[in-house]
Design an enzyme around this catalytic site. Structure first.
Site, PDB file in Angstrom:
ATOM      1  N   HIS A 166      53.813   6.433   6.323  1.00  0.00           N
ATOM      2  CA  HIS A 166      54.725   6.943   7.342  1.00  0.00           C
ATOM      3  C   HIS A 166      55.634   8.074   6.847  1.00  0.00           C
ATOM      4  O   HIS A 166      56.586   8.422   7.509  1.00  0.00           O
ATOM      5  CB  HIS A 166      55.605   5.838   7.942  1.00  0.00           C
ATOM      6  CG  HIS A 166      54.831   4.653   8.414  1.00  0.00           C
ATOM      7  ND1 HIS A 166      53.832   4.746   9.348  1.00  0.00           N
ATOM      8  CD2 HIS A 166      54.923   3.343   8.073  1.00  0.00           C
ATOM      9  CE1 HIS A 166      53.320   3.533   9.576  1.00  0.00           C
ATOM     10  NE2 HIS A 166      53.958   2.671   8.810  1.00  0.00           N
ATOM     11  N   PRO A 201      68.621   4.962  14.917  1.00  0.00           N
ATOM     12  CA  PRO A 201      69.744   5.702  14.308  1.00  0.00           C
ATOM     13  C   PRO A 201      70.602   6.353  15.393  1.00  0.00           C
ATOM     14  O   PRO A 201      70.088   7.026  16.266  1.00  0.00           O
ATOM     15  CB  PRO A 201      69.052   6.768  13.459  1.00  0.00           C
ATOM     16  CG  PRO A 201      67.654   6.294  13.286  1.00  0.00           C
ATOM     17  CD  PRO A 201      67.326   5.476  14.495  1.00  0.00           C
ATOM     18  N   GLU A 202      71.893   6.098  15.357  1.00  0.00           N
ATOM     19  CA  GLU A 202      72.826   6.718  16.294  1.00  0.00           C
ATOM     20  C   GLU A 202      73.635   7.775  15.538  1.00  0.00           C
ATOM     21  O   GLU A 202      73.380   8.041  14.372  1.00  0.00           O
ATOM     22  CB  GLU A 202      73.725   5.644  16.924  1.00  0.00           C
ATOM     23  CG  GLU A 202      72.911   4.667  17.778  1.00  0.00           C
ATOM     24  CD  GLU A 202      73.778   3.750  18.634  1.00  0.00           C
ATOM     25  OE1 GLU A 202      74.960   4.053  18.831  1.00  0.00           O
ATOM     26  OE2 GLU A 202      73.258   2.730  19.098  1.00  0.00           O
ATOM     27  N   LYS A 231      81.730   9.331  40.623  1.00  0.00           N
ATOM     28  CA  LYS A 231      80.530   8.641  40.127  1.00  0.00           C
ATOM     29  C   LYS A 231      80.640   7.132  40.269  1.00  0.00           C
ATOM     30  O   LYS A 231      81.656   6.544  39.933  1.00  0.00           O
ATOM     31  CB  LYS A 231      80.271   9.005  38.664  1.00  0.00           C
ATOM     32  CG  LYS A 231      79.792  10.436  38.549  1.00  0.00           C
ATOM     33  CD  LYS A 231      79.148  10.739  37.213  1.00  0.00           C
ATOM     34  CE  LYS A 231      78.640  12.181  37.202  1.00  0.00           C
ATOM     35  NZ  LYS A 231      78.796  12.830  35.934  1.00  0.00           N
ATOM     36  N   ARG A 271      57.589   4.709  13.615  1.00  0.00           N
ATOM     37  CA  ARG A 271      57.267   4.668  15.048  1.00  0.00           C
ATOM     38  C   ARG A 271      56.993   6.038  15.648  1.00  0.00           C
ATOM     39  O   ARG A 271      56.603   6.153  16.795  1.00  0.00           O
ATOM     40  CB  ARG A 271      58.383   3.932  15.800  1.00  0.00           C
ATOM     41  CG  ARG A 271      58.451   2.475  15.329  1.00  0.00           C
ATOM     42  CD  ARG A 271      59.483   1.686  16.071  1.00  0.00           C
ATOM     43  NE  ARG A 271      59.181   1.573  17.491  1.00  0.00           N
ATOM     44  CZ  ARG A 271      59.970   0.987  18.373  1.00  0.00           C
ATOM     45  NH1 ARG A 271      61.117   0.475  17.981  1.00  0.00           N
ATOM     46  NH2 ARG A 271      59.635   0.908  19.636  1.00  0.00           N
TER      47      ARG A 271
END
Ligand code: ZN
Length: 270
Positions: free
Chosen positions: A91, A2-3, A151, A110
């Site tokens: 779960h 999930p973002e 950078k 997970r």
């Protein structure tokens, strides 16, 4: 995984179901997630009313009068609200029962997710030192330009670093760079301010469209009501290796950067 759009979709789904409700019971079925769920949580939150649910980066904050339950969906987490007493599924590690015979459940096969406690007027370490929210006014091309000077790191890894901007994960980093026409291989320190301004608009646009579609379901993300997210159908480059570019006659390429897959069109991303 999930973002930000999936977490925001979850927040918006939960808001009308939990805000204003009182917590009547809390059950921890598996405390070993990414970090241990604090054993005092039931005692601390039972009897309190949920005032709001907010998001910072990919953390959800369920705000009570004495503090907040800070939740993270990890790699595979989702949150649902079910009738109290519904059969517990595998779960489902944490249950927060509300005063209208419904129960909020954290499902996380997970177990990289989290449920932590943050006291009123305190900030957990993991919420400190986070960069700007991409959908707030504080986020701008000027800021990315400033952070990137000197950078050598490639621009994709740079925009995925939470210190520069939060919540731009792997899928949306590839998509935003495609929309902005910037190669993921370009050194972040060599990108002009003008191109950062374009990239900023692309990130906002991609995230906003993804939220409107309920997020992206690649593996097992589900919204609060059990639906998949539909942004997967709108992806331009992600997961499209060897497929034709949607903008030019090029072919989408896949490379690995910082151990993550990047997808881009070598022809129209420079
Ligand atoms: Zn192209």
């Amino acid at each position: 995984m999930p973002e930000l759009p999936e977490v925001e979709t979850t927040r918006r789904g939960l808001e009308p179901l939990i805000v204003g409700r009182k917590i009547v019971a809390t059950k921890i079925h598996q405390k070993q997630l990414r970090w241990e769920i604090p054993s005092h949580l039931p005692k601390t939150i039972n009897g309190h009313k949920i005032n709001s649910i907010t998001r910072r980066a990919k953390y959800l904050l369920v705000n009570l009068s004495n503090g907040s339950v800070v939740m993270h969906l990890g790699m595979s987490g989702s949150i649902s609200v079910v009738p109290s007493g519904a059969k517990l599924k595998k779960h489902q590690h944490l249950e927060i029962e509300l005063d209208n015979n419904t129960t909020m459940r954290l499902h996380d096969p997970r177990r990289f997710g989290a449920a932590l406690w943050q006291k009123q007027n305190e900030t957990l370490n993991l919420l400190k030192n986070l960069g700007p929210e991409p959908l707030n006014d504080e986020f701008s091309g000027d800021i990315l330009y400033k952070f990137s000077r000197g950078k050598k790191q490639n621009i994709k890894t740079f925009i995925m670093d939470n210190a520069n901007v939060v919540g731009v994960g792997n899928i949306y980093a590839s998509e935003s760079l495609f929309v902005a026409g910037i190669s993921p291989k370009r050194a972040s320190g060599n990108v002009s301010k003008k191109r950062y301004q374009k990239l900023t608009r692309s990130i906002i646009d991609v995230l906003t469209r993804a939220i409107e579609k309920g997020g992206t379901t690649i593996n097992d993300f589900k919204t609060v009501d059990g639906q998949p997210g539909y942004f997967s159908q709108s992806l331009s480059v992600y997961n499209r290796k060897d497929m034709p570019c949607k903008r030019c006659d090029g072919t989408i390429k896949k490379i690995i950067q910082n151990q993550r897959a990047s997808y881009y069109c070598p022809k129209c991303q420079r």
